[in-house]
Design a protein around this motif. Sequence first.
Motif, PDB file in Angstrom:
ATOM      1  N   MET A 211      -0.270  -6.533  -5.182  1.00 16.54           N
ATOM      2  CA  MET A 211       0.288  -5.861  -6.349  1.00 16.54           C
ATOM      3  C   MET A 211      -0.742  -5.801  -7.478  1.00 16.54           C
ATOM      4  O   MET A 211      -1.253  -6.833  -7.911  1.00 16.54           O
ATOM      5  N   ALA A 212      -1.046  -4.600  -7.928  1.00 13.92           N
ATOM      6  CA  ALA A 212      -1.956  -4.426  -9.057  1.00 13.92           C
ATOM      7  C   ALA A 212      -1.155  -4.413 -10.360  1.00 13.92           C
ATOM      8  O   ALA A 212       0.002  -4.002 -10.394  1.00 13.92           O
ATOM      9  N   PHE A 213      -1.778  -4.892 -11.420  1.00 14.72           N
ATOM     10  CA  PHE A 213      -1.124  -4.904 -12.724  1.00 14.72           C
ATOM     11  C   PHE A 213      -2.203  -4.837 -13.801  1.00 14.72           C
ATOM     12  O   PHE A 213      -3.406  -4.915 -13.513  1.00 14.72           O
ATOM     13  N   SER A 214      -1.787  -4.684 -15.033  1.00 10.95           N
ATOM     14  CA  SER A 214      -2.710  -4.757 -16.154  1.00 10.95           C
ATOM     15  C   SER A 214      -2.020  -5.476 -17.296  1.00 10.95           C
ATOM     16  O   SER A 214      -0.816  -5.294 -17.513  1.00 10.95           O
ATOM     17  N   ASP A 226      -0.812   1.416  -8.678  1.00  7.39           N
ATOM     18  CA  ASP A 226       0.581   0.961  -8.637  1.00  7.39           C
ATOM     19  C   ASP A 226       1.174   1.137  -7.241  1.00  7.39           C
ATOM     20  O   ASP A 226       1.916   0.282  -6.763  1.00  7.39           O
ATOM     21  N   GLN A 227       0.844   2.235  -6.579  1.00  6.77           N
ATOM     22  CA  GLN A 227       1.369   2.498  -5.245  1.00  6.77           C
ATOM     23  C   GLN A 227       0.838   1.527  -4.201  1.00  6.77           C
ATOM     24  O   GLN A 227       1.515   1.236  -3.213  1.00  6.77           O
ATOM     25  N   TRP A 228      -0.382   1.039  -4.394  1.00  9.51           N
ATOM     26  CA  TRP A 228      -1.048   0.186  -3.400  1.00  9.51           C
ATOM     27  C   TRP A 228      -0.129  -0.939  -2.909  1.00  9.51           C
ATOM     28  O   TRP A 228       0.143  -1.062  -1.714  1.00  9.51           O
ATOM     29  N   GLU A 234       6.366  -2.037   1.727  1.00  7.02           N
ATOM     30  CA  GLU A 234       7.222  -1.288   2.653  1.00  7.02           C
ATOM     31  C   GLU A 234       6.670  -1.359   4.075  1.00  7.02           C
ATOM     32  O   GLU A 234       7.414  -1.527   5.042  1.00  7.02           O
ATOM     33  N   GLY A 235       5.347  -1.229   4.188  1.00  9.51           N
ATOM     34  CA  GLY A 235       4.740  -1.312   5.512  1.00  9.51           C
ATOM     35  C   GLY A 235       4.952  -2.664   6.156  1.00  9.51           C
ATOM     36  O   GLY A 235       5.214  -2.765   7.358  1.00  9.51           O
ATOM     37  N   GLY A 236       4.849  -3.732   5.356  1.00  7.13           N
ATOM     38  CA  GLY A 236       5.097  -5.065   5.888  1.00  7.13           C
ATOM     39  C   GLY A 236       6.511  -5.233   6.396  1.00  7.13           C
ATOM     40  O   GLY A 236       6.754  -5.878   7.418  1.00  7.13           O
ATOM     41  N   ALA A 320      -8.918   8.954  -2.291  1.00  4.11           N
ATOM     42  CA  ALA A 320      -9.747   9.588  -3.320  1.00  4.11           C
ATOM     43  C   ALA A 320      -9.209   9.278  -4.711  1.00  4.11           C
ATOM     44  O   ALA A 320      -9.960   8.974  -5.644  1.00  4.11           O
ATOM     45  N   ALA A 321      -7.886   9.332  -4.865  1.00  2.00           N
ATOM     46  CA  ALA A 321      -7.271   9.004  -6.155  1.00  2.00           C
ATOM     47  C   ALA A 321      -7.479   7.527  -6.491  1.00  2.00           C
ATOM     48  O   ALA A 321      -7.750   7.176  -7.644  1.00  2.00           O
ATOM     49  N   PHE A 322      -7.374   6.675  -5.496  1.00  3.04           N
ATOM     50  CA  PHE A 322      -7.577   5.237  -5.703  1.00  3.04           C
ATOM     51  C   PHE A 322      -8.999   4.959  -6.181  1.00  3.04           C
ATOM     52  O   PHE A 322      -9.216   4.193  -7.127  1.00  3.04           O
TER      53      PHE A 322
END
Length: 346
Positions: A211-214, A226-228, A234-236, A320-322
């Motif tokens: 989980m990414a945050f700032s 945020d999607q990462w 969900e995949g897990g 690419a967006a990441f």
Amino acid sequence: MVASPKAKEAMPAPASRPAAAGGPPGEDAADDTDDTASTIGSLPSSTASLSQSIFEYRKIFGRTYHSDVGNAEAWQPNDARHAEAMDIFHHLNTLILSGKLYTAPLPKKIQKAVDIGTGTGIWAFDFADEFPEAEVIGTDVSPIQPTWVPPNLKFEIDDLNLEWTWPDNTFEYIHSRSLIGVVEDWEGFYRQAFRCCKPGGYVEDVSNSVMAFSLDGIVKEGSALDQWGKVFFEGGNKFGRTFKIVEDDIHRKCMEKAGFVDIVIKDIQVPVGAWPKDKTQQELGIWAKMALESDLEGYVNYIWGVVLGWTPEEISTYCAAFRRELKNTRIHGMYTTRVAYARKPE
């Protein structure tokens, strides 16, 4: 101490993609999903004979994976590109731990230690150098470790999700790292670790949250960062291996249930990118960015493509967006590294 592969149930059909799908991954998210196995040479082993399937790799999106792709340890590639990424992460983790390989209060002399899920074996290699009088073992399902090793180090093919075949009270130190999405049953993992750990010995794991945050709220909902974590969660769930190691406090709960005491949990906030002004934090951020960028597709192809059903084009667009967000110094992305260790009572 080699375990034969465990029979697995068939993977579920690919799930539908999350509503907030984006996309960049690159040339590696190719079009072929070839399952043709390529056989590699045999690996010396002092234990039971290995099934030939362990030495067969599968190709998915142009990358090689451990032959049993339904296995808990198979969501990351085992090819040279991903091995380089894992070694970069090793350097990053030593920086996070202020140059150390471990944080548990180990004695100056130990007799036997094991690195579970050793990957490229780089941590076990460094640990064996630091403790030349100790016998060090590194285990993994893929034989991608170097053939030249210190005399006190050996690598063994083993599946950590099978019953551990070491005798009771074997190791003074049991180490693991980055087992998110790998362990089928964390309670069982620490139950086996407790049995194999010597009284007074230590178990330690280092896990990174996805989980990414700032701290300033700049990582926006719906962004690639945020999607990462959300997509990995969900995949897990679909894959049957949790990625919520930090969020669900897995270490503390399972260590306590297994019988370990003196549990220490330490969370370290790690920046991603060159945005920090503090030089030490900036160095961490640069290495974290490098570790992700070195094989971004390798981290997402299997879970996102095979498990969740994203197309190579959608994965490429997301990556690419990441990458763009990683390069944007106005986006102050961070993640949490959790270090957990505990002692087996005397």
